[in-house]
Design a protein around this motif. Sequence first.
Motif, PDB file in Angstrom:
ATOM      1  N   LEU A  66       0.836  -1.197   0.000  1.00  0.00           N
ATOM      2  CA  LEU A  66       0.000   0.000   0.000  1.00  0.00           C
ATOM      3  C   LEU A  66       0.869   1.243   0.000  1.00  0.00           C
ATOM      4  N   ARG A  67       0.320   2.324  -0.560  1.00  0.00           N
ATOM      5  CA  ARG A  67       1.069   3.582  -0.614  1.00  0.00           C
ATOM      6  C   ARG A  67       1.296   4.105   0.794  1.00  0.00           C
ATOM      7  N   GLY A  68       2.483   4.598   1.038  1.00  0.00           N
ATOM      8  CA  GLY A  68       2.810   5.142   2.355  1.00  0.00           C
ATOM      9  C   GLY A  68       4.103   5.919   2.267  1.00  0.00           C
ATOM     10  N   ARG A  69       4.824   5.910   3.355  1.00  0.00           N
ATOM     11  CA  ARG A  69       6.091   6.635   3.361  1.00  0.00           C
ATOM     12  C   ARG A  69       7.113   5.969   2.453  1.00  0.00           C
ATOM     13  N   LYS A  70       7.066   4.652   2.379  1.00  0.00           N
ATOM     14  CA  LYS A  70       8.007   3.935   1.542  1.00  0.00           C
ATOM     15  C   LYS A  70       7.478   3.832   0.109  1.00  0.00           C
ATOM     16  N   THR A  71       8.397   3.606  -0.814  1.00  0.00           N
ATOM     17  CA  THR A  71       8.018   3.434  -2.215  1.00  0.00           C
ATOM     18  C   THR A  71       7.149   2.191  -2.376  1.00  0.00           C
ATOM     19  N   GLN A  72       6.088   2.327  -3.160  1.00  0.00           N
ATOM     20  CA  GLN A  72       5.198   1.191  -3.374  1.00  0.00           C
ATOM     21  C   GLN A  72       5.916   0.124  -4.196  1.00  0.00           C
TER      22      GLN A  72
END
Length: 615
Positions: free
Chosen positions: A311-317
Amino acid sequence: MTALPLQQLIASFDRSGLPKILQVCSGVYFQGSVYEISGSEVSFSTGDLIKVIDIELLSVSCEDVGNNEVFELPINHTGLFKVVPEEMPYSTLEEMLSLRPVGLDSCLPFTFTSRSRIDVGSYTLGANTALTVLSVERHAGEEDLVRCHVRGQQEVSAEVCLPLSLHGEFRECESEECFTVQEILSSPCLCSRRFRFVNTTKSQRPLVLSPIYQVAAVMNLRKNIFKFPSSLEVDVVDVTETCGDVDFVTPLSLTEVLSQPEESFPTVVEILEGPDTHSPFRCSWLPELTKDARVIFHKIGTSAVVLLSSLRGRKTQQHFLVSQQYGGRFRRRPREFDSAYELYVASMQAPGLKVAVTRSCEEDEEEGLPALSVGDQLEVVRCDTVELARDGARGQKPAVEALLCLRLQEADDDCDDEDEEEVEREDGSEEIFLPLYMQGHFVEVIADNKKYRLKELGEQFSWPLDVKVVSRDAKLEADPLVGFPCLRIEAAMLEPSIQASFPHRPDHRFEMLTQWLSMSVSFTREALPWPAGQTPECHADLVTEVTDTFLYEFRKQGNSDAPPPPRPPKRNLSSATSSNESSKKTSKNVTFRKSLSGYLGRSASASWPPETPNG
């Protein structure tokens, strides 16, 4: 071996004697000049080998003997031709008869003249007398004779017999016999003669007719069979006897490899052209697929894989293709939804959806928006059509599609709202309608704590589905799916694939999805790197990371025809403003009314989804 023009050598071939191997000597194509023939590029360099596997008559080339102009006629040309008599005389009757353009019996009668007089017994035939050959008489033990018809003065005619060996200077006269293009091309004797059109409206100059063939051939390192006309100006030599055992390397794409018979595998292949530098895969084996490298193709087939995304978040998807043989275990994770329309789509895929509200929403009676509080639990029932309380653009109450939900409550909860859209039920729940255009924040309510294998998830649930790996695959040295708080299963697919490995690690196999890799290979005769009958145990890669490009191309191939989310209905601004001004006088409400009126005025051009204002 003598080099000949391509057209001349091809014309001498019999289809039953193919294939033939030709070597390019010289010509217009010297040093690899490139020409485009019927949409395909043909390049011949000095020394190239061409394996001719078939020829097909394409057309006829007509060369004007007088000015060397050349033009083509189709093989079904309906015009007729006459043989142009040879300019050089014949020295004997036997020579003249033996060189007739067609068989002697079929070309009779024909007429000739003698430059000098002929004495036959008591008869003397004057010079340039026309004699028509009627037949050739052959008797055992006697000299062969030619029976001829002679027409004299005052229509007087006679027959004479001349010895076949008679010497002189004989010239054939133009025959009245006519030939079609196909008749000329089918006779080697006719092909050696000159012709003129019977139709006097066309050129009467002598023509040399030559067949043009469509040549089907293969060349080393050229994909499949290519075709070209035999009229190409290139000199070649027939080297079939000396080069009959030469192997012609044929490049194959991965898709073409799939069409090879199963008994062709396992085999060692050579990479002729590696994959694109912008490959959609991120894996350890991809950098080793370079030009001239060797790869073992073990078998071809179809792979069942699942596409997962973080899921999209702080880290790259990140995105992964996971084989259904993956041995890890998953637990379901609650999904998040940002609109009633998303709830509707999810409920169509899995009925009985329950969600909890994660952000409050104030009631707007005119827009049909119910009041929602954080923690409210809703069970989606069905989609229905309801009327809004306000008037529409035409003065009628607009009907909109809305999601009927049950607001689940505790048994001792009191409900003071008496709206028509909220009906309290005996079990403590109440019915509410969420217009499909309503924005909101919801999270799925699940009470399932079971561990699933990937295959079990596919059998019991529909995609998309949010999961978390709770038990890694012990067969993998490093399981890349472990550690993600949530993974979304996007889709399952069946992909044509080739199971491959490198010769230095034949037991470490990976799957090449042919639809997503563009490269060319050629089969070799190299030995497999293990003893015959002792195929090594294999360890296959079950998880392959892919790029955002893969996900984009995959979704583009889906060609989804799903309609876009609905928009709120237009309202009658004049009536709405008049009604609001007469019923509400407070400064706060007037300010809100102006804001709502301005929003509705922009709604026709605003991008979806808009922020619905709360009263």
